[in-house]
Design an enzyme around this catalytic site. Structure first.
Site, PDB file in Angstrom:
ATOM      1  N   ASP A  66       0.826  -1.004   0.123  1.00 43.05           N
ATOM      2  CA  ASP A  66      -0.036  -0.114  -0.022  1.00 43.05           C
ATOM      3  C   ASP A  66       1.007   1.326  -0.095  1.00 43.05           C
ATOM      4  OD1 ASP A  66      -1.702   2.185   0.423  1.00 43.05           O
ATOM      5  OD2 ASP A  66      -2.785   1.019   1.934  1.00 43.05           O
ATOM      6  N   ASN A  93       2.384   7.225  -8.859  1.00 45.85           N
ATOM      7  CA  ASN A  93       1.273   7.139  -9.820  1.00 45.85           C
ATOM      8  C   ASN A  93       0.067   6.406  -8.961  1.00 45.85           C
ATOM      9  OD1 ASN A  93      -0.308   6.884 -12.255  1.00 45.85           O
ATOM     10  ND2 ASN A  93      -0.129   4.833 -11.712  1.00 45.85           N
ATOM     11  N   SER A 145      -1.129  14.236 -11.524  1.00 44.35           N
ATOM     12  CA  SER A 145      -2.371  15.279 -11.200  1.00 44.35           C
ATOM     13  C   SER A 145      -3.490  14.609 -12.054  1.00 44.35           C
ATOM     14  CB  SER A 145      -2.011  16.573 -11.436  1.00 44.35           C
ATOM     15  OG  SER A 145      -3.186  17.669 -11.365  1.00 44.35           O
ATOM     16  N   TYR A 159     -11.269  14.340  -4.738  1.00 50.29           N
ATOM     17  CA  TYR A 159     -10.152  13.799  -5.600  1.00 50.29           C
ATOM     18  C   TYR A 159      -9.539  15.064  -6.281  1.00 50.29           C
ATOM     19  CZ  TYR A 159      -8.605  11.438  -9.752  1.00 50.29           C
ATOM     20  OH  TYR A 159      -7.621  10.911 -10.859  1.00 50.29           O
ATOM     21  N   LYS A 163      -5.684  16.527  -6.624  1.00 51.83           N
ATOM     22  CA  LYS A 163      -5.001  16.485  -7.686  1.00 51.83           C
ATOM     23  C   LYS A 163      -4.454  17.887  -8.009  1.00 51.83           C
ATOM     24  CE  LYS A 163      -5.232  12.168  -8.663  1.00 51.83           C
ATOM     25  NZ  LYS A 163      -3.965  11.547  -9.179  1.00 51.83           N
TER      26      LYS A 163
END
Length: 260
Positions: A66, A93, A145, A159, A163
């Site tokens: 993780d 990523n 991003s 979210y 980003k």
């Protein structure tokens, strides 16, 4: 890709069992780098590394775990240095997308998004930066991003916040780490056809092909090629920037509801 400064470098790519991360790892190996490929799913990570190696088991190694957990991050960097002797590039990523109404979004969901998308990237960058400075070598980081870190999108408040924060992290690290010859940039992928997005939305390719100004959906390779450039010597004077790879969506694209 015939970019210089990739050969014999060592990279860590998280969330790379499939999709964009896999393509990044694959292009890095093709360009002559050695890669440690991380994924939460151990079997998926192993299969991905084997596919990239194509019988040569030395270029790409898998490391499951993780990527939001500090102990995993430290173990990942330790493993990389143990196997390859150094680390030069990181591409954090690994990420999670959780849709939900702002008014109903739960603290648990919020924390999951923050932990993987932000905490994981922050502390991998921190640990890798310490190692690169110790080595006295050139280094580079590329954060993942998103187009929704630039432009608002329905049901993706948390979210989108993470980003957008990754774009600011790249700016800050460029300022902090530039004197150590470490560059930090970000890419902002648009709608990209991956194994995950194909499952999440029926006719994903057809829908986003209509929404993007260039009339096609993105591919993992589109993103990976930009990442490879930002890691290369050719991009060594690009620092603190975010490159959207979205077919023009953030400058003039439409939303799914606009189709109707």
């Amino acid at each position: 890709m015939n970019y210089s400064g990739i050969q014999d470098k060592v990279a860590i790519v998280t969330g790379a069992g499939e999709g964009i991360g896999f393509s990044v790892a694959q292009l890095l190996v093709k360009a002559g780098a050695q890669v440690v490929l991380n994924d939460l799913d151990a079997e998926k990570a192993q299969r991905a590394a084997e596919k990239i190696n194509g019988g040569n088991a030395t270029a790409c190694l898998s490391f499951p775990g993780d990527a939001s957990v500090i102990d995993t991050i430290n173990a990942l960097v330790d493993f990389t240095i143990e196997k390859f002797g150094k680390v030069n590039f990181i591409v954090p990523n690994a990420g999670i997308t959780l849709f939900g109404s702002f008014l109903d979004f739960t603290p648990d969901s919020f924390q999951k998004v923050i932990d993987l998308n932000l905490k994981g990237a922050f502390f991998l960058a921190q640990r890798a930066a310490k190692e690169i400075i110790k080595q006295g070598d050139r280094g580079s980081m590329v954060f993942m991003s998103s187009q929704v870190g630039i432009q608002a999108y329905q049901h993706l408040t948390a979210y989108g916040m993470t980003k957008a924060a990754l774009r600011m992290m790249a700016k800050n690290l460029a300022y902090v780490l530039g004197k150590h010859q470490i560059t930090a940039n970000a890419v902002a992928p648009g709608a990209t056809l991956t194994e995950r997005t194909a499952k999440e939305q029926p006719d994903y390719e057809g829908i986003w092909g209509q929404l993007n100004p260039n009339n096609r959906v993105g591919t993992p390779e589109d993103i990976a090629k930009t990442v490879l450039f930002l890691l290369s010597e050719e991009a060594s004077h690009i620092n603190g920037q975010t490159i959207p790879v979205d077919g023009g969506w953030t400058v003039g694209g439409k939303y799914p509801e606009d189709i109707h």
